[in-house]
Design an enzyme around this catalytic site. Sequence first.
Site, PDB file in Angstrom:
ATOM      1  N   GLY A   1       0.771  -1.333   0.059  1.00 28.93           N
ATOM      2  CA  GLY A   1      -0.043   0.135  -0.134  1.00 28.93           C
ATOM      3  C   GLY A   1       0.829   1.093   0.049  1.00 28.93           C
ATOM      4  O   GLY A   1       2.018   1.087   0.331  1.00 28.93           O
TER       5      GLY A   1
ATOM      6  N   GLN B   1       3.045  10.010   0.901  1.00 29.04           N
ATOM      7  CA  GLN B   1       4.399   9.575   1.152  1.00 29.04           C
ATOM      8  C   GLN B   1       5.178   9.947   0.033  1.00 29.04           C
ATOM      9  O   GLN B   1       6.474   9.590   0.168  1.00 29.04           O
ATOM     10  CB  GLN B   1       4.186   7.696   1.359  1.00 29.04           C
ATOM     11  CG  GLN B   1       3.536   7.440   2.620  1.00 29.04           C
ATOM     12  CD  GLN B   1       3.415   5.966   2.507  1.00 29.04           C
ATOM     13  OE1 GLN B   1       2.365   5.416   1.846  1.00 29.04           O
ATOM     14  NE2 GLN B   1       4.276   5.204   2.986  1.00 29.04           N
TER      15      GLN B   1
ATOM     16  N   CYS C   1       5.585  -0.094   7.315  1.00 27.87           N
ATOM     17  CA  CYS C   1       5.227   1.086   6.334  1.00 27.87           C
ATOM     18  C   CYS C   1       6.443   1.546   5.504  1.00 27.87           C
ATOM     19  O   CYS C   1       7.552   1.476   6.181  1.00 27.87           O
ATOM     20  CB  CYS C   1       4.860   2.292   7.365  1.00 27.87           C
ATOM     21  SG  CYS C   1       4.509   3.701   6.461  1.00 27.87           S
ATOM     22  N   LEU C   2       6.232   1.662   4.312  1.00 23.64           N
ATOM     23  CA  LEU C   2       7.511   2.224   3.409  1.00 23.64           C
ATOM     24  C   LEU C   2       8.084   3.540   4.084  1.00 23.64           C
ATOM     25  O   LEU C   2       9.244   3.608   3.774  1.00 23.64           O
ATOM     26  CB  LEU C   2       6.894   2.110   1.993  1.00 23.64           C
ATOM     27  CG  LEU C   2       6.611   0.899   1.407  1.00 23.64           C
ATOM     28  CD1 LEU C   2       5.884   1.183   0.044  1.00 23.64           C
ATOM     29  CD2 LEU C   2       7.863   0.210   0.984  1.00 23.64           C
TER      30      LEU C   2
ATOM     31  N   HIS D   1      -4.686   1.947   7.454  1.00 26.10           N
ATOM     32  CA  HIS D   1      -3.349   2.443   7.522  1.00 26.10           C
ATOM     33  C   HIS D   1      -3.060   3.369   6.279  1.00 26.10           C
ATOM     34  O   HIS D   1      -2.299   4.626   6.697  1.00 26.10           O
ATOM     35  CB  HIS D   1      -2.262   1.454   7.197  1.00 26.10           C
ATOM     36  CG  HIS D   1      -0.927   1.642   7.230  1.00 26.10           C
ATOM     37  ND1 HIS D   1       0.159   1.019   8.115  1.00 26.10           N
ATOM     38  CD2 HIS D   1      -0.082   2.441   6.308  1.00 26.10           C
ATOM     39  CE1 HIS D   1       1.211   1.804   7.738  1.00 26.10           C
ATOM     40  NE2 HIS D   1       0.977   2.324   6.812  1.00 26.10           N
ATOM     41  N   GLU D   2      -3.529   3.158   5.339  1.00 26.69           N
ATOM     42  CA  GLU D   2      -3.337   4.285   4.156  1.00 26.69           C
ATOM     43  C   GLU D   2      -4.016   5.684   4.203  1.00 26.69           C
ATOM     44  O   GLU D   2      -3.729   6.783   3.954  1.00 26.69           O
ATOM     45  CB  GLU D   2      -3.725   3.578   2.965  1.00 26.69           C
ATOM     46  CG  GLU D   2      -2.496   2.241   2.497  1.00 26.69           C
ATOM     47  CD  GLU D   2      -1.109   2.607   2.826  1.00 26.69           C
ATOM     48  OE1 GLU D   2      -0.551   3.741   2.619  1.00 26.69           O
ATOM     49  OE2 GLU D   2      -0.346   1.550   2.826  1.00 26.69           O
TER      50      GLU D   2
ATOM     51  N   HIS E   1      -2.607   8.060   6.467  1.00 20.43           N
ATOM     52  CA  HIS E   1      -1.315   8.808   5.862  1.00 20.43           C
ATOM     53  C   HIS E   1      -1.878  10.095   5.465  1.00 20.43           C
ATOM     54  O   HIS E   1      -1.366  11.153   5.475  1.00 20.43           O
ATOM     55  CB  HIS E   1      -0.831   8.015   4.821  1.00 20.43           C
ATOM     56  CG  HIS E   1       0.299   7.157   5.091  1.00 20.43           C
ATOM     57  ND1 HIS E   1       1.508   7.550   5.871  1.00 20.43           N
ATOM     58  CD2 HIS E   1       0.445   5.872   4.857  1.00 20.43           C
ATOM     59  CE1 HIS E   1       2.081   6.449   6.000  1.00 20.43           C
ATOM     60  NE2 HIS E   1       1.693   5.319   5.401  1.00 20.43           N
TER      61      HIS E   1
HETATM   62  C1  QAP Z   1       0.921  -0.828   4.791  1.00 17.08           C
HETATM   63  O1  QAP Z   1       2.750  -1.194   4.188  1.00 17.08           O
HETATM   64  C2  QAP Z   1       0.324  -2.172   5.767  1.00 17.08           C
HETATM   65  O2  QAP Z   1       9.635  -1.856   6.700  1.00 17.08           O
HETATM   66  C3  QAP Z   1       1.772  -0.954   3.816  1.00 17.08           C
HETATM   67  O3  QAP Z   1      11.736  -2.174   4.874  1.00 17.08           O
HETATM   68  C4  QAP Z   1       1.535  -3.008   6.126  1.00 17.08           C
HETATM   69  O4  QAP Z   1       3.562  -1.825   2.206  1.00 17.08           O
HETATM   70  C5  QAP Z   1      -0.676  -2.536   6.141  1.00 17.08           C
HETATM   71  C6  QAP Z   1       7.548  -2.188   3.610  1.00 17.08           C
HETATM   72  C7  QAP Z   1       1.141  -4.179   7.161  1.00 17.08           C
HETATM   73  C8  QAP Z   1      -1.283  -3.626   6.901  1.00 17.08           C
HETATM   74  C9  QAP Z   1      -0.126  -4.597   7.226  1.00 17.08           C
HETATM   75  C10 QAP Z   1       8.250  -2.127   4.891  1.00 17.08           C
HETATM   76  C11 QAP Z   1       8.480  -2.572   2.925  1.00 17.08           C
HETATM   77  C12 QAP Z   1       6.232  -2.320   3.103  1.00 17.08           C
HETATM   78  C13 QAP Z   1       9.483  -2.084   5.524  1.00 17.08           C
HETATM   79  C14 QAP Z   1       4.083  -1.655   3.255  1.00 17.08           C
HETATM   80  C15 QAP Z   1      10.268  -2.343   4.483  1.00 17.08           C
HETATM   81  C16 QAP Z   1      10.008  -2.472   3.211  1.00 17.08           C
HETATM   82  C17 QAP Z   1       5.347  -1.768   3.860  1.00 17.08           C
HETATM   83 CO    CO Z   2       2.477   3.685   5.476  1.00 16.36          CO
END
Ligand code: QAP
Ligand code: CO
Length: 168
Positions: free
Chosen positions: A46, A51, A92-93, A134-135, A138
Amino acid sequence: MAILEILEYPDSRLRTIAKPVKSFDQDLSHLIDDMFETMYDAPGIGLAATQVDKHIQLIVIDISEENNDPLVFINPEITVLEGDPEKMQEGCLSVPGFYEDIERIEHVLIKAIDRDGSPFELEARGLLAVCIQHEMDHLNGKLFVDYISTLKRNRIKKKLEKSHRARA
Ligand code: QAP
Ligand code: CO
């Protein structure tokens, strides 16, 4: 298409409140394509426009294994269908390398607009419901680390600041 720079916590621009999208033009379509490319490249499930330093109400999500279920949510509104909170590990990215258990609503109804400007509704549960919440946070300048203890949040902040200094 292009891979966009992702803002990282504690960048203050992540606190910006996004404005509703008004015109469904080529610029918007281009941004949506770039956001998908950026998210798939990361890789992530997401990404909110906030972001990538674009402060409009736009989210892209793909929770499929094969990256073949791209979802676009513009000007999203959320309705709680079942308030029962569910704990799930989130990342989270914009907070790379850190994951925490966060409580979210399990079952939601989303009303949003698609990339062509057509309104739609979607019922979501589980990971998709969590990801949408979550999004949408943001777009309101909120991050998952806002839900954890100050101690943990400050530890994450210090580590990320250190890695940003090392990169600079
Ligand atoms: C939000 O998050 C989310 O730490 C989206 O080093 C995450 O795409 C919602 C990511 C989990 C629900 C459950 C995170 C990539 C990606 C990192 C992501 C990383 C590389 C996160
Ligand atoms: Co995020």
